[in-house]
Design a protein around this motif. Sequence first.
Motif, mmCIF file in Angstrom:
data_model
loop_
_atom_site.group_PDB
_atom_site.id
_atom_site.type_symbol
_atom_site.label_atom_id
_atom_site.label_comp_id
_atom_site.label_asym_id
_atom_site.label_seq_id
_atom_site.Cartn_x
_atom_site.Cartn_y
_atom_site.Cartn_z
ATOM 1 N N THR A 30 23.331 16.816 -3.733
ATOM 2 C CA THR A 30 24.182 16.573 -4.905
ATOM 3 C C THR A 30 24.881 15.228 -4.776
ATOM 4 O O THR A 30 25.206 14.598 -5.793
ATOM 5 N N LYS A 31 25.114 14.782 -3.547
ATOM 6 C CA LYS A 31 25.756 13.477 -3.380
ATOM 7 C C LYS A 31 24.845 12.356 -3.875
ATOM 8 O O LYS A 31 25.302 11.432 -4.557
ATOM 9 N N ARG A 32 23.568 12.421 -3.536
ATOM 10 C CA ARG A 32 22.671 11.378 -4.048
ATOM 11 C C ARG A 32 22.501 11.526 -5.570
ATOM 12 O O ARG A 32 22.380 10.532 -6.290
ATOM 13 N N ILE B 107 24.861 12.512 -7.650
ATOM 14 C CA ILE B 107 26.059 11.872 -8.216
ATOM 15 C C ILE B 107 25.911 10.352 -8.191
ATOM 16 O O ILE B 107 26.189 9.662 -9.180
ATOM 17 N N ASP B 108 25.424 9.817 -7.079
ATOM 18 C CA ASP B 108 25.288 8.366 -6.930
ATOM 19 C C ASP B 108 24.336 7.797 -7.983
ATOM 20 O O ASP B 108 24.675 6.855 -8.713
ATOM 21 N N TYR B 109 23.144 8.390 -8.082
ATOM 22 C CA TYR B 109 22.120 7.800 -8.952
ATOM 23 C C TYR B 109 22.417 8.027 -10.432
ATOM 24 O O TYR B 109 22.003 7.230 -11.275
ATOM 25 N N GLY C 229 25.584 8.406 -11.553
ATOM 26 C CA GLY C 229 26.905 7.864 -11.867
ATOM 27 C C GLY C 229 27.819 8.875 -12.524
ATOM 28 O O GLY C 229 28.787 8.506 -13.200
ATOM 29 N N ARG C 230 27.555 10.172 -12.307
ATOM 30 C CA ARG C 230 28.357 11.225 -12.942
ATOM 31 C C ARG C 230 28.539 12.398 -11.975
ATOM 32 O O ARG C 230 27.674 12.660 -11.159
ATOM 33 N N ILE C 231 29.663 13.108 -12.116
ATOM 34 C CA ILE C 231 29.912 14.287 -11.284
ATOM 35 C C ILE C 231 29.469 15.578 -11.968
ATOM 36 O O ILE C 231 29.691 16.662 -11.414
ATOM 37 N N TYR C 232 28.858 15.460 -13.158
ATOM 38 C CA TYR C 232 28.343 16.637 -13.862
ATOM 39 C C TYR C 232 26.860 16.441 -14.144
ATOM 40 O O TYR C 232 26.401 15.317 -14.315
ATOM 41 N N LEU D 277 28.634 19.156 -9.568
ATOM 42 C CA LEU D 277 27.898 18.599 -8.431
ATOM 43 C C LEU D 277 28.814 18.340 -7.239
ATOM 44 O O LEU D 277 28.357 17.871 -6.199
ATOM 45 N N LEU D 278 30.093 18.634 -7.370
ATOM 46 C CA LEU D 278 31.070 18.174 -6.378
ATOM 47 C C LEU D 278 31.223 19.070 -5.166
ATOM 48 O O LEU D 278 31.434 18.584 -4.066
#
Lengths: 198, 198
Positions: free
Chosen positions: B52-54, B56-58, B60-63, B91-92
């Motif tokens: 989920t961290k990657r 979020i990165d790719y 650019g959103r936490i949802y 995703l957090l």
Amino acid sequence: MEQVASYHLPPQTGAGFTMDAGQVLRIIDPEGEQVADVAAFAREDRREMLSTKRTIDYSGRIYATTGSLLYSNRSRVLFTVVADTAGRHGLLLPPCSPEMFKIMYGAASHPSCLVNLAEGLAPFGIGVDEITETLNCFMNVEVSPDGELTIGVPASRAGDYVDLRAEMDLFIGLTACSAEKTNNGSLKPIDALIFGAG
Amino acid sequence: MEQVASYHLPPQTGAGFTMDAGQVLRIIDPEGEQVADVAAFAREDRREMLSTKRTIDYSGRIYATTGSLLYSNRSRVLFTVVADTAGRHGLLLPPCSPEMFKIMYGAASHPSCLVNLAEGLAPFGIGVDEITETLNCFMNVEVSPDGELTIGVPASRAGDYVDLRAEMDLFIGLTACSAEKTNNGSLKPIDALIFGAG
């Protein structure tokens, strides 16, 4: 406390080393506005590692600063943040990787924290598949109300540092982050000192 | 698409199963305001798993929502979100665990997504140390400007669902989340259907 080791990381490089419980790792941003990624694994069992997700959950915050407890995937405290002159360190993002530079920027190749961490941790038997969650020292990521990330200028000025006290024996990977965007467009070194326990 | 499997998860339980590339997993919140955690591992190599961290990165959103690509720790797409009637999935946060209930609430014991995921995934050789990053379906976590998390009421109403298309062959763990706070104070079931490829 007595200084027992020092490391100088040129831009876009990394290092690997061990820490004993009670020792303090000081990560210094000598020039300012430069991110350093930290990966950490328990020496007694490398399957136990820093979990930024569990750290976010238990602290209820996406940033770490003085007093923060940084947890492992087994929910034990790996580090305590015992000093911090910058004020904000990121917990949200994974280390930058060749794949990230390809997906987000179309780069055929690019130096990265993931490769630098893997090189530093290779002597301890830790590879890229295990390096998924890192503390993003000095990184400044903001989240908008609708969930969008903004990568801001790092909060650190020249000489700012953060002190992490190891709460168990650890393998450490440390980088001077390789991503232009994360570091306000210029890639700078990172310094680190280790102070002995007591 | 043809339905090839169905699962009913009573409150505070989980399940483990396989998916083939191209199949679609529909996760249904039959009563509303109930979170479901999803863990996923590549069948060809279990060291590749949902990150989920990657993601979020790719992104650019936490949802995540319709159109989101959910990435692995090797930065390959594991799932595409092909439909979503709820609008927002988290995703957090890591799966709730016995340790989380102890640290945050002082609970001596409590059912948890981590234990339920580990039981579901045990036949595939996957244990608690590997289960660190999960998609939090229907979960509603907001981040304030100073980085504080707020666990909100899940966005889902009775019958809402999200469809995840597997982009490779996967081992899946799925739960009806065990945490009272995450589910607006009442623990409800989760249903799931798998539809065949093409």
